[in-house]
Design an enzyme around this catalytic site. Structure first.
Site, short mmCIF file in Angstrom:
data_model
loop_
_atom_site.label_atom_id
_atom_site.label_comp_id
_atom_site.label_asym_id
_atom_site.label_seq_id
_atom_site.Cartn_x
_atom_site.Cartn_y
_atom_site.Cartn_z
N ASP A 144 -12.00 7.12 3.87
CA ASP A 144 -10.79 6.90 4.66
C ASP A 144 -10.38 5.42 4.69
O ASP A 144 -9.30 5.09 5.16
CB ASP A 144 -11.01 7.43 6.09
CG ASP A 144 -9.70 7.63 6.84
OD1 ASP A 144 -8.63 7.59 6.20
OD2 ASP A 144 -9.75 7.83 8.07
N GLU A 153 -9.31 3.78 2.29
CA GLU A 153 -8.82 3.87 0.90
C GLU A 153 -7.76 2.83 0.59
O GLU A 153 -7.57 2.48 -0.57
CB GLU A 153 -8.27 5.28 0.65
CG GLU A 153 -6.82 5.53 1.10
CD GLU A 153 -6.58 5.37 2.59
OE1 GLU A 153 -7.57 5.49 3.37
OE2 GLU A 153 -5.43 5.10 3.00
N ASP A 204 -2.55 10.34 3.59
CA ASP A 204 -3.94 9.93 3.79
C ASP A 204 -4.66 10.98 4.62
O ASP A 204 -4.60 10.97 5.85
CB ASP A 204 -3.98 8.56 4.48
CG ASP A 204 -5.41 8.06 4.69
OD1 ASP A 204 -6.35 8.67 4.12
OD2 ASP A 204 -5.58 7.05 5.41
N LYS A 257 -10.00 13.04 8.17
CA LYS A 257 -9.47 12.72 9.50
C LYS A 257 -9.36 14.00 10.32
O LYS A 257 -9.10 15.07 9.77
CB LYS A 257 -8.05 12.13 9.38
CG LYS A 257 -7.97 10.73 8.82
CD LYS A 257 -6.51 10.27 8.74
CE LYS A 257 -6.38 8.90 8.12
NZ LYS A 257 -6.95 7.81 8.92
N ARG A 312 -7.48 -0.38 1.19
CA ARG A 312 -7.98 -1.63 0.60
C ARG A 312 -8.45 -1.41 -0.83
O ARG A 312 -8.38 -2.31 -1.66
CB ARG A 312 -9.09 -2.21 1.49
CG ARG A 312 -10.35 -1.38 1.55
CD ARG A 312 -11.22 -1.72 2.76
NE ARG A 312 -10.68 -1.15 4.01
CZ ARG A 312 -11.23 -1.31 5.20
NH1 ARG A 312 -12.32 -2.05 5.33
NH2 ARG A 312 -10.69 -0.77 6.27
N LYS A 361 0.86 -1.19 0.00
CA LYS A 361 0.00 0.00 0.00
C LYS A 361 0.89 1.23 0.00
O LYS A 361 1.71 1.41 0.90
CB LYS A 361 -0.90 0.01 1.24
CG LYS A 361 -1.63 1.36 1.47
CD LYS A 361 -2.54 1.34 2.71
CE LYS A 361 -3.12 2.72 3.02
NZ LYS A 361 -3.97 2.75 4.23
#
Ligand code: BES
Ligand code: MN
Ligand code: ZN
Length: 492
Positions: A343, A345, A266, A273, A347, A261
């Site tokens: 969030d 994201e 993020d 977040k 996967r 990943k």
């Protein structure tokens, strides 16, 4: 803006300390609590006996992990001596041996020292000396890479006494590869984004002889990587996918895939977040950085196997082009995904990345991802979570982690969790039902994209990035799992 370079001390082997080398520091082992033996006894004699006297009076500590840095009263030879309490060296496994090497260097990088001689080799079991060297190199890397006055000073030259050439070579390769992973993670998100991450991977590939391929946004679209493009849609920095290939065996021999990943930042996207949770999110590409570090070492160690490394790279941001809650994405494999939380994201990125890896018909897939806060709740900050569809493969990874002294623990993949990723609109949704079992529901999502290939998912959300320093490493990126995966790939 240029970062301080990754430390690359020149390494060399020294036969013995019969004539004490001119150096800034000589590091010697204190094995017994009362008496000196081996190298330490020899150095003590050359130094006129002050080490033995210090041991008797207690000014030199002898317990495991205790150290004393003492200026040498003798003219010529080392300017100072660092004594290192080892306790019973047979009790030092590879993990603590790596940490010991790192701790020693961390003690010595507080001021400039051009030449450090480490005479511990004899006191360390032969099958752990490479771990010691790797640790020493890793001890030189810190997170303050943009301090205009460097906060630490790695030695220019590191000499080892009592270590064989093979251990030195492996230790150097592994230590530097761990540091490459750490550096990529510690770089800030305005420096490392999908494009620059891919450039770093290409540079590494050119230096090591790996084959490398980078997919830009047009190629990603042509290849049907709509999930990666969706996650990266809100960013001014478009996504990339990197494929690194090591061809160490024959064309007909099996290939294993490692997949990472690589969310270079993020923000959470529209499911944004809070600031506290967002601050460290440059670390969200640690899985991909681990793939780059491992592939570097695989190439330089010339492992006689075929390995591909695939990094899915995107920045999870917000704009008018950001992916939304309720969006349905047809992933590269054809499985449709309904987005319930932008969030979750990682996967989504991995869905396409795993599918690209599958195209190379691997006999085994290992993915690494800073995937869930839930895994940290379950296992704490220092333990990675293992989730699998193949217990034999998972046991191999767990055993390799144990050998290298990295903490790993398997989490369940019971079939009833499958229900929790079903969507009313599409095939699956990108969150579970509520927050319970969040590490497993994320893994259950990933499992849909490995088509039954033996697979282990490693959730490194906790251990990849440390909040506070330890004696053997700085805070920030840790390079966790590089050593474990190399052990597993070497098949020992
Ligand atoms: N990158 C995070 C997971 C993470 C959290 C990594 C803390 C390192 C430290 C991931 O993309 C994420 O946000 N996961 C969510 C999933 C949830 C929305 C289902 C989480 O864990 O809260
Ligand atoms: Mn996230
Ligand atoms: Zn993430």
């Amino acid at each position: 803006m240029e970062p301080n370079p990754i430390a690359t001390p020149e390494l060399e082997l020294l036969e013995s300390v019969e004539t004490l080398p001119e150096c800034d520091v000589l590091v010697i082992p204190i094995v017994e609590e009362t008496e000196l033996s081996g190298v330490a006894a020899q150095v003590n004699e050359q130094q006129g006996g002050w080490i033995a006297r210090g041991l008797e009076t207690g000014t030199i500590p002898a317990k495991r992990g205790e150290m004393a840095l003492v200026p040498s009263p003798v003219a010529g030879g080392p300017a100072a001596i660092l004594t290192v309490g080892l306790g019973d060296p047979d009790l030092l496994d590879r993990g603590p041996t790596f940490d010991l090497g790192a701790t020693i260097l961390r003690k010595l990088i507080d001021q400039p020292r051009s030449h450090v001689v480490i005479a511990l080799g004899d006191a360390i079991a032969a099958d752990r000396r490479d771990a010691f060297v790797a640790g020493a190199i890793s001890g030189c890397e810190v997170q303050s890479i943009y301090a205009t006055e460097p906060t630490t000073n790695p030695p220019d030259r590191l000499s080892f006494v009592g270590i064989d050439e093979a251990s030195l070579t492996r230790g150097k390769i592994v230590g530097e590869s761990v540091n490459l992973t750490r550096r990529l993670v510690n770089e800030p998100p305005n420096v490392i984004y999908p494009e620059t991450f891919a450039e770093a991977a290409v540079d590494m590939a050119h230096e090591t002889g790996l084959a490398v391929e980078v997919w830009d946004q047009r190629k990603l679209a042509a290849e049907g990587c709509r999930a990666i493009l969706a996650v990266g849609g809100g960013s001014a920095h478009p996504p990339r996918l990197v494929i690194l290939r090591h061809h160490g065996a024959g064309d007909d021999d099996p290939t294993v895939a490692i997949v990472g990943k690589g969310v270079t930042f993020d923000s959470g996207g529209l499911s944004i977040k809070p600031s506290e949770g967002m601050f460290d999110m440059k670390c969200d590409m640690a899985g991909a950085a681990t793939v780059v570090g491992v592939m570097r070492a695989v190439a330089l160690l010339k492992l006689p196997i075929n390995v591909i490394g695939v990094c899915g790279l995107a920045e999870n941001m917000i704009s008018g082009d950001a992916y939304r809650l309720g969006d349905v994405i047809e992933t590269r494999s054809g499985v449709t995904v309904e987005i319930h939380n932008t969030d979750a994201e990682g996967r989504v990125v991995l869905a396409d990345t795993l599918d690209v890896a599958l195209q190379h018909r691997p006999v085994a897939i290992v993915d690494l991802a800073t995937l869930t806060g839930a895994c940290m709740v379950a296992l704490g900050r220092d333990t990675v979570g293992l989730m699998t569809n193949d217990s034999t493969l998972c046991d191999q990874i767990a055993e390799s982690a144990q050998t290298e002294g990295e903490w790993a623990w398997e989490l369940p993949m019971f079939s009833f969790f499958d229900e929790q990723v079903k969507s009313k609109v599409a095939d699956i949704k990108n969150v579970g039902d509520g927050r319970w079992g969040g590490a497993t529901t994320a893994a259950k999502f990933l499992e849909r994209f490995v088509a039954g290939t033996p697979w282990v998912h490693i959730d490194i959300a906790g251990p990849a990035f440390a909040e506070s320093p330890k004696p053997h490493r700085d805070a920030g990126a840790t390079g966790v799992m590089v050593r474990t995966l190399l052990r597993w790939l070497q098949g020992e």
